[in-house]
Write an enzyme that holds these catalytic residues in place. Sequence first.
Site, mmCIF file in Angstrom:
data_model
loop_
_atom_site.group_PDB
_atom_site.id
_atom_site.type_symbol
_atom_site.label_atom_id
_atom_site.label_comp_id
_atom_site.label_asym_id
_atom_site.label_seq_id
_atom_site.Cartn_x
_atom_site.Cartn_y
_atom_site.Cartn_z
ATOM 1 N N HIS A 6 -4.145 1.212 11.799
ATOM 2 C CA HIS A 6 -4.425 2.740 11.511
ATOM 3 C C HIS A 6 -5.761 3.147 12.364
ATOM 4 O O HIS A 6 -6.597 3.952 12.099
ATOM 5 C CB HIS A 6 -4.892 2.961 10.033
ATOM 6 N N GLY A 28 5.284 -1.672 10.776
ATOM 7 C CA GLY A 28 3.928 -2.051 9.729
ATOM 8 C C GLY A 28 4.620 -2.298 8.372
ATOM 9 O O GLY A 28 5.121 -1.422 7.518
ATOM 10 N N PHE A 88 0.871 -1.211 -0.103
ATOM 11 C CA PHE A 88 0.022 -0.058 -0.165
ATOM 12 C C PHE A 88 0.711 1.188 0.006
ATOM 13 O O PHE A 88 0.468 2.116 0.662
ATOM 14 C CB PHE A 88 -1.165 -0.178 1.157
ATOM 15 N N ASP A 134 -0.462 7.684 5.411
ATOM 16 C CA ASP A 134 -1.777 7.567 5.306
ATOM 17 C C ASP A 134 -2.515 8.807 6.160
ATOM 18 O O ASP A 134 -3.611 8.754 6.817
ATOM 19 C CB ASP A 134 -2.735 6.188 5.789
ATOM 20 N N GLY A 182 -1.456 -8.973 10.102
ATOM 21 C CA GLY A 182 -2.359 -8.026 9.283
ATOM 22 C C GLY A 182 -3.145 -7.053 10.429
ATOM 23 O O GLY A 182 -3.446 -7.362 11.375
ATOM 24 N N SER A 185 7.227 -0.815 1.335
ATOM 25 C CA SER A 185 8.023 0.333 1.868
ATOM 26 C C SER A 185 9.197 0.153 2.635
ATOM 27 O O SER A 185 10.225 0.948 2.428
ATOM 28 C CB SER A 185 7.233 1.188 3.231
ATOM 29 N N SER A 241 3.927 -4.210 17.892
ATOM 30 C CA SER A 241 4.617 -3.144 17.970
ATOM 31 C C SER A 241 4.617 -2.377 19.490
ATOM 32 O O SER A 241 5.869 -2.166 19.738
ATOM 33 C CB SER A 241 3.860 -2.113 17.011
ATOM 34 N N ASP A 260 3.480 3.108 10.124
ATOM 35 C CA ASP A 260 2.387 2.519 8.961
ATOM 36 C C ASP A 260 1.820 1.421 9.628
ATOM 37 O O ASP A 260 1.598 0.179 8.828
ATOM 38 C CB ASP A 260 3.061 2.580 7.594
HETATM 39 N N1 SAH Z 1 4.129 -0.230 4.936
HETATM 40 C C1 SAH Z 1 3.273 -1.400 4.291
HETATM 41 C C2 SAH Z 1 2.023 -1.383 4.545
HETATM 42 C C3 SAH Z 1 1.823 -1.853 5.973
HETATM 43 S S1 SAH Z 1 0.083 -2.608 6.403
HETATM 44 C C4 SAH Z 1 3.781 -1.087 2.561
HETATM 45 O O1 SAH Z 1 4.311 -0.182 2.413
HETATM 46 O O2 SAH Z 1 3.023 -1.934 2.166
HETATM 47 C C5 SAH Z 1 0.006 -2.422 8.064
HETATM 48 C C6 SAH Z 1 0.709 -3.342 8.807
HETATM 49 O O3 SAH Z 1 1.042 -3.087 10.016
HETATM 50 C C7 SAH Z 1 0.328 -4.864 8.624
HETATM 51 O O4 SAH Z 1 1.384 -5.751 8.007
HETATM 52 C C8 SAH Z 1 -0.018 -5.508 9.999
HETATM 53 O O5 SAH Z 1 0.356 -6.834 10.168
HETATM 54 C C9 SAH Z 1 0.923 -4.492 10.923
HETATM 55 N N2 SAH Z 1 0.341 -4.151 12.284
HETATM 56 C C10 SAH Z 1 -0.872 -3.693 12.597
HETATM 57 N N3 SAH Z 1 -0.834 -3.556 13.891
HETATM 58 C C11 SAH Z 1 0.373 -4.036 14.399
HETATM 59 C C12 SAH Z 1 0.902 -4.233 15.652
HETATM 60 N N4 SAH Z 1 0.111 -4.097 16.883
HETATM 61 N N5 SAH Z 1 2.207 -4.579 15.808
HETATM 62 C C13 SAH Z 1 2.607 -5.118 14.818
HETATM 63 N N6 SAH Z 1 2.471 -4.960 13.355
HETATM 64 C C14 SAH Z 1 1.308 -4.560 13.488
HETATM 65 MG MG MG Z 2 0.032 2.998 4.516
#
Ligand code: SAH
Ligand code: MG
Length: 207
Positions: free
Chosen positions: A140, A42, A16, A166, A71, A48, A120, A137
């Site tokens: 959200h 993320g 994304f 975002d 996810g 990214s 995280s 990222d």
């Molecule tokens: N930066 C990526 C998109 C990230 S999508 C790109 O460039 O395509 C958001 C990601 O955040 C997902 O893979 C999800 O698994 C992760 N995520 C969401 N909550 C999280 C948490 N509490 N701890 C670790 N990872 C998390």
């Molecule tokens: Mg994003």
Amino acid sequence: MMEDRLRLAAEAARGFMPAGEGLALYRSAASLEVDGPLLEVGSYCGKSAVYLGAAARQAGRVLFCVDHHRGSEENQPGWEHHDPEVVDPDLGLIDTLPFFRRTVADAGLEGTIVAVVGDSPTVASLWATPLAMVFIDGGHGTEPAHRDYEGWTPHVRPGGLLAIHDVFENPADGGRPPYEIWCRALSEGFFEERAAVGSLRVLRRVV
Ligand code: SAH
Ligand code: MG
């Protein structure tokens, strides 16, 4: 041109991050004036990470990529950003780690990127290394976005960068929490605005 090859490597990954924003991320990371590793929260399938990792590799830095790879809420079945191909059929759970590893290997970044597979806020609460740049990222939703902001921004070194993805100033364009944490970063006095491309915002830590 180097940036064309970088864009091709990143576009091979699911994810994304539009190329224009990815290149802005790369350029911000390449402009860093403070020492230390980079960290992204993320990673999904690594799109990214290719942009940040390319800048890290050039400077001999490490990029930590924190993701539990299960996810976000918005990646789950029935939600807007669901991709059935990243579901582990035995577990019935999303598992983007194999895709992430493949992206990192294909981009020649295995010597630069360290995957941190976990939650995280848990990792942030035990983190101690000052960081030259943090890219947020992850989830959200309100809770996840604010927890990432609170957990990771204290680790950005003065002079270092905080990037947030975002960020939609107009509510009609997308969810509020990434915008809210960008506002917090600007209002709490530690960061000043540095760059804005699409929904990517880059801030510099001033104190
Ligand atoms: N930066 C990526 C998109 C990230 S999508 C790109 O460039 O395509 C958001 C990601 O955040 C997902 O893979 C999800 O698994 C992760 N995520 C969401 N909550 C999280 C948490 N509490 N701890 C670790 N990872 C998390
Ligand atoms: Mg994003």
